[in-house]
Design an enzyme around this catalytic site. Structure first.
Site, PDB file in Angstrom:
ATOM      1  N   LYS A 157      15.811  49.045  58.423  1.00  0.00           N
ATOM      2  CA  LYS A 157      15.057  48.569  59.601  1.00  0.00           C
ATOM      3  C   LYS A 157      14.375  47.237  59.302  1.00  0.00           C
ATOM      4  CE  LYS A 157      13.029  48.133  63.455  1.00  0.00           C
ATOM      5  NZ  LYS A 157      11.685  48.395  63.860  1.00  0.00           N
TER       6      LYS A 157
ATOM      7  N   GLU B 295      16.487  39.717  62.981  1.00  0.00           N
ATOM      8  CA  GLU B 295      15.899  39.465  64.317  1.00  0.00           C
ATOM      9  C   GLU B 295      15.067  38.166  64.291  1.00  0.00           C
ATOM     10  OE1 GLU B 295      13.775  42.945  65.919  1.00  0.00           O
ATOM     11  OE2 GLU B 295      12.103  41.603  66.326  1.00  0.00           O
TER      12      GLU B 295
ATOM     13  N   HIS C  58      16.928  44.593  59.453  1.00  0.00           N
ATOM     14  CA  HIS C  58      17.181  44.375  60.885  1.00  0.00           C
ATOM     15  C   HIS C  58      16.137  43.407  61.447  1.00  0.00           C
ATOM     16  CE1 HIS C  58      15.902  45.186  65.018  1.00  0.00           C
ATOM     17  NE2 HIS C  58      17.163  45.494  65.298  1.00  0.00           N
ATOM     18  N   ASN C  59      14.882  43.653  61.129  1.00  0.00           N
ATOM     19  CA  ASN C  59      13.830  42.793  61.671  1.00  0.00           C
ATOM     20  C   ASN C  59      13.912  41.376  61.093  1.00  0.00           C
ATOM     21  OD1 ASN C  59      13.071  45.193  62.843  1.00  0.00           O
ATOM     22  ND2 ASN C  59      10.889  44.884  62.490  1.00  0.00           N
TER      23      ASN C  59
ATOM     24  N   SER D  78      14.415  51.044  66.344  1.00  0.00           N
ATOM     25  CA  SER D  78      14.413  49.696  66.922  1.00  0.00           C
ATOM     26  C   SER D  78      14.794  49.719  68.399  1.00  0.00           C
ATOM     27  CB  SER D  78      15.398  48.797  66.185  1.00  0.00           C
ATOM     28  OG  SER D  78      15.438  47.540  66.832  1.00  0.00           O
TER      29      SER D  78
HETATM   30  P1  NDP Z   1       0.294  51.081  69.543  1.00  0.00           P
HETATM   31  O1  NDP Z   1      -0.729  50.113  69.091  1.00  0.00           O
HETATM   32  O2  NDP Z   1       0.712  51.041  70.951  1.00  0.00           O
HETATM   33  O3  NDP Z   1      -0.201  52.562  69.206  1.00  0.00           O
HETATM   34  C1  NDP Z   1      -0.702  52.874  67.952  1.00  0.00           C
HETATM   35  C2  NDP Z   1      -0.848  54.360  67.830  1.00  0.00           C
HETATM   36  O4  NDP Z   1      -1.271  54.668  66.495  1.00  0.00           O
HETATM   37  C3  NDP Z   1      -1.906  54.954  68.770  1.00  0.00           C
HETATM   38  O5  NDP Z   1      -1.430  56.172  69.251  1.00  0.00           O
HETATM   39  C4  NDP Z   1      -3.088  55.142  67.839  1.00  0.00           C
HETATM   40  O6  NDP Z   1      -3.961  56.163  68.237  1.00  0.00           O
HETATM   41  C5  NDP Z   1      -2.389  55.553  66.589  1.00  0.00           C
HETATM   42  N1  NDP Z   1      -3.223  55.411  65.400  1.00  0.00           N
HETATM   43  C6  NDP Z   1      -3.626  54.271  64.812  1.00  0.00           C
HETATM   44  N2  NDP Z   1      -4.382  54.541  63.740  1.00  0.00           N
HETATM   45  C7  NDP Z   1      -4.452  55.891  63.644  1.00  0.00           C
HETATM   46  C8  NDP Z   1      -5.072  56.791  62.746  1.00  0.00           C
HETATM   47  N3  NDP Z   1      -5.751  56.330  61.686  1.00  0.00           N
HETATM   48  N4  NDP Z   1      -4.936  58.097  62.966  1.00  0.00           N
HETATM   49  C9  NDP Z   1      -4.217  58.559  64.009  1.00  0.00           C
HETATM   50  N5  NDP Z   1      -3.600  57.767  64.893  1.00  0.00           N
HETATM   51  C10 NDP Z   1      -3.708  56.441  64.712  1.00  0.00           C
HETATM   52  O7  NDP Z   1       1.548  50.884  68.542  1.00  0.00           O
HETATM   53  P2  NDP Z   1       3.112  51.028  68.823  1.00  0.00           P
HETATM   54  O8  NDP Z   1       3.368  52.258  69.592  1.00  0.00           O
HETATM   55  O9  NDP Z   1       3.649  49.727  69.329  1.00  0.00           O
HETATM   56  O10 NDP Z   1       3.683  51.175  67.332  1.00  0.00           O
HETATM   57  C11 NDP Z   1       3.681  52.420  66.635  1.00  0.00           C
HETATM   58  C12 NDP Z   1       4.584  52.235  65.416  1.00  0.00           C
HETATM   59  O11 NDP Z   1       5.901  51.900  65.864  1.00  0.00           O
HETATM   60  C13 NDP Z   1       4.158  51.115  64.479  1.00  0.00           C
HETATM   61  O12 NDP Z   1       4.471  51.453  63.159  1.00  0.00           O
HETATM   62  C14 NDP Z   1       5.022  49.957  64.931  1.00  0.00           C
HETATM   63  O13 NDP Z   1       5.192  48.976  63.931  1.00  0.00           O
HETATM   64  C15 NDP Z   1       6.325  50.690  65.240  1.00  0.00           C
HETATM   65  N6  NDP Z   1       7.245  50.007  66.132  1.00  0.00           N
HETATM   66  C16 NDP Z   1       6.785  49.327  67.236  1.00  0.00           C
HETATM   67  C17 NDP Z   1       7.694  48.685  68.060  1.00  0.00           C
HETATM   68  C18 NDP Z   1       7.229  47.966  69.287  1.00  0.00           C
HETATM   69  O14 NDP Z   1       8.058  47.264  69.882  1.00  0.00           O
HETATM   70  N7  NDP Z   1       5.978  48.102  69.703  1.00  0.00           N
HETATM   71  C19 NDP Z   1       9.150  48.691  67.785  1.00  0.00           C
HETATM   72  C20 NDP Z   1       9.522  49.506  66.651  1.00  0.00           C
HETATM   73  C21 NDP Z   1       8.594  50.111  65.854  1.00  0.00           C
HETATM   74  P3  NDP Z   1      -5.296  55.836  69.119  1.00  0.00           P
HETATM   75  O15 NDP Z   1      -4.842  55.814  70.533  1.00  0.00           O
HETATM   76  O16 NDP Z   1      -6.199  56.956  68.810  1.00  0.00           O
HETATM   77  O17 NDP Z   1      -5.823  54.517  68.637  1.00  0.00           O
END
Ligand code: NDP
Length: 475
Positions: A188, A195, A191-192, A134
Site C-alpha cells: 500500500k 500515486e 502504491h501511495n 486504497s
Molecule cells: P478520519 O480523520 O476521518 O477518522 C479518524 C478516526 O480515527 C475517527 O473515527 C477517530 O475517532 C479515530 N481515532 C483517532 N484516534 C483515536 C484513538 N486514539 N482511539 C480511538 N479512535 C481514534 O480518518 P480517515 O477515516 O480518513 O482515516 C482512517 C485511516 O484510514 C487512517 O489510517 C488513514 O490514513 C487511512 N486511509 C485514509 C484514506 C482517505 O482517503 N481518507 C484512504 C486510505 C486509507 P474520533 O471520532 O473519536 O476522533
C-alpha cells in the site's frame, strides 16, 4: 437479524464508508467509535438515507458493548488514524476478546508498525492482519483495492468478505493476500508512492501548459480528458481533467486558479522513499514527487526566491512543445515510475522474505485504487511472463519506451531550458539514461573513494576487488 460476526471500530471518513460497503455487499456488522456522537450521527444519517443498510448495523456506545454484540469467533476491523491510536485501540480491545478473535488494522500503517504488531500477536497467540485499503472514501464505500498481510490462514478467514466488498476488474476481486507481516501495508505504501509520482507528473504537465503555453485551466482539463481515452487512461488523469474544468461557485473563476499551490501529505510517500533508501532501490521519480510536495509547502521561500532572483522566463516559443509530445512524455514517465515502484517491491520481497506476488500486485491495483489505470493490466501480463524482471524490458513496455522517449527528452529539455520545473519527468529521463549506460561514471566515484579512503576498487581488465590507485604512493 442474526448476530454479526464482524465489527468495525472508527467511524471517520473511511470507517463509515467501509461499514456501509460491508453492510451492503457482505454481511451485517457492529460498529463503534471513540466519540459516541459520531456513531449516533452515522446511524441517524444511514437511517435517513439508506434505511435498509441501517438495519444491518449494530451500533455500540462502549467497547464492551461492541465486543459482546459480536458472535464468536469475532473479526474486528480497526479503521482509525495510523500510529499510536491503533496501538491504543488494540490494547483496549485485546483483553475483551477471545484468543481466536481476529483484529484487522485497515488504516495506513507504516509496515514497520505492522511487523511489530504482527510479531506481538504471534508471540501472544492471537490472530492479526495488517491490510492496506486504497480508493479514498468513494472506494471504501463502493469497492476499494485491498492489500492484505499476515498469516495466510487468518486472511482466509475473512477473504470472502474482503473480496465481496472490494472493487472488481472484469469480475475479478481486487483483494489479495500479499504475504506475511507488514507485506500488505508495504504494498500500500508503494502504491501511495506511485500515486505521488503520477500526480506530480500530471501537475508538471499542467504547469507546462499553463506557464509555458499560456493555456487556461478549462482548455488544459479538456486535453486531460482527451488523454483519458488513450494509453494514459487512468483515474488520476480523469480526475485531473475534472479538477481543471471545474468552476469555483463563489468567485465564478476556474477552481484551479483559486486553489493555493501548497500540497499536503500524510507521509506514506515519504515512507516509501525512506524504505527505498534502506533497500538501495532506485525510485527517483517517487523521490522527486516527495521533494516537490515539500518544496511546494515552502511558499514564503518560493516567494522570496522569485523576488530575489526573478521569475524564470517560462513562456515557450510557439510550437516548442505539442499536446502529442507532452502525452508521449507522460506515457514514458509513467512507465518509468511504475517500473521503479515494482523494483522497490522486488527488493523488499527479497529483503523481508515475503515472496510478493508481483503480477497479483499489478492485478489488485487495476480497479478501486487511486492509481488504477489501463496500463496496469498490461503490467500484470508482463509480470506474469517475467515476475522478477524490470518492467521496461517487457516487450510491450520496451516498444512504448522506444516510441516515447524522444517526447520525454524533448519535454524535459524544453521545460528546463525555460525554467519550468519538471522534477519528476526529468528524474524519469535521468533514470532511463543511467540504466541504459553500460559504462557509467561511477569509476570516478570509485577513484575518489580510493584516493581519500583507500576503499579499493575493481578493475575492468582483471578479476579481484581490492585494487588501489597510484595516489597513496605519490603522497
Ligand atoms: P478520519 O480523520 O476521518 O477518522 C479518524 C478516526 O480515527 C475517527 O473515527 C477517530 O475517532 C479515530 N481515532 C483517532 N484516534 C483515536 C484513538 N486514539 N482511539 C480511538 N479512535 C481514534 O480518518 P480517515 O477515516 O480518513 O482515516 C482512517 C485511516 O484510514 C487512517 O489510517 C488513514 O490514513 C487511512 N486511509 C485514509 C484514506 C482517505 O482517503 N481518507 C484512504 C486510505 C486509507 P474520533 O471520532 O473519536 O476522533
Amino acid at each position: 437479524m442474526t448476530q454479526p460476526r464482524i465489527g468495525l471500530i472508527g467511524l471517520g471518513t473511511m470507517g463509515r464508508a467501509l461499514a456501509l460497503n460491508i453492510a451492503e455487499n457482505a454481511e451485517p456488522l457492529a460498529v463503534y467509535n471513540r466519540t459516541t456522537e459520531k456513531t449516533d450521527d452515522f446511524i441517524a444519517h444511514t437511517k435517513a438515507n439508506e434505511p435498509a443498510l441501517a438495519e444491518r448495523l449494530t451500533p455500540a456506545d462502549s467497547l464492551e458493548g461492541f465486543v459482546s454484540a459480536l458472535a464468536t469467533p469475532r473479526a474486528v476491523i480497526v479503521m482509525v488514524d495510523a500510529g499510536d491510536p491503533v496501538d491504543k485501540v488494540i490494547a483496549a480491545l485485546r483483553p475483551l476478546l477471545n484468543d481466536d478473535d481476529l483484529i484487522i488494522d485497515a488504516g495506513n500503517a507504516n509496515f514497520h508498525d505492522t511487523n511489530r504488531r504482527a510479531a506481538a500477536a504471534e508471540s501472544e497467540g492471537w490472530p492479526f492482519i495488517g491490510m492496506g485499503v486504497s480508493g479514498g472514501e468513494e472506494g471504501a464505500r463502493h469497492g476499494p483495492s485491498i492489500m492484505g498481510g499476515g498469516p495466510k490462514d487468518h486472511w482466509d478467514r475473512v477473504s470472502n468478505v474482503l473480496e465481496a466488498i472490494s472493487a472488481k476488474y472484469e469480475g475479478t476481486p481486487c483483494a489479495t493476500w500479499m504475504g506475511k507481516g507488514g507485506a500488505g501495508h508495504f504494498v500500500k505504501a508503494v502504491h501511495n508512492g506511485i500515486e505521488y509520482a503520477d500526480m506530480q507528473m500530471i501537475a508538471e504537465t499542467y504547469g507546462i501548459f499553463r506557464d509555458g503555453m499560456g493555456r487556461d485551466a478549462v482548455t488544459i482539463g479538456k486535453t486531460f480528458a482527451k488523454w483519458n481515452d488513450g494509453l494514459l487512461q487512468s483515474y488520476l488523469i480523469e480526475i485531473s481533467g475534472k479538477v481543471a474544468t471545474a468552476t469555483d461557485p463563489d468567485s465564478g473563476k476556474p477552481m484551479l486558479d483559486i486553489i493555493l499551490d501548497r500540497a499536503g501529505q500524510k507521509g506514506t510517500g515519504r515512507w516509501t522513499v525512506i524504505e527505498a533508501q534502506h533497500l538501495g532501490a532506485a525510485i527517483p521519480v517517487i523521490e522527486a514527487a516527495v521533494f516537490a510536495r515539500n518544496a511546494s509547502s515552502r511558499l514564503p521561500l518560493r516567494k522570496r526566491g522569485e523576488e530575489v532572483f526573478g521569475a524564470a522566463p517560462m513562456a515557450l516559443p510557439e510550437g516548442a512543445l505539442s499536446d502529442e509530445v507532452l502525452e508521449g512524455a507522460m506515457i514514458a514517465g509513467k512507465i518509468m515510475c511504475y517500473a521503479q515502484g515494482f523494483e522497490l517491491l522486488g527488493a523488499a520481497s527479497v529483503q523481508f522474505d515475503w515472496g510478493l506476488p508481483m503480477p497479483e500486485v499489478a492485478r489488485v491495483w487495476r480497479e478501486g485504487c487511486i492509481i488504477r489505470s489501463s496500463m496496469l493490466n498490461d503490467m500484470a501480463d508482463a509480470l506474469t511472463e517475467a515476475p522478477d524482471d524490470t518492467l521496461i524490458f517487457a516487450p510491450f513496455f520496451r516498444d512504448l519506451i522506444v516510441q516515447h522517449i524522444p517526447a520525454l527528452r524533448q519535454t524535459v529539455a524544453t521545460a528546463l531550458s525555460h525554467g519550468l520545473p519538471v522534477p519528476a519527468l526529468s528524474a524519469a529521463l535521468n533514470w532511463f539514461d543511467m540504466i541504459r549506460t553500460a559504462r557509467s561514471t561511477a569509476n570516478m566515484i570509485q577513484g575518489q573513494r580510493d584516493f581519500f579512503g583507500a576503499h579499493g576498487f575493481e578493475r575492468t581488465d582483471r578479476d579481484g576487488k581490492d585494487y588501489h590507485g597510484p595516489w597513496a604512493m605519490n603522497g
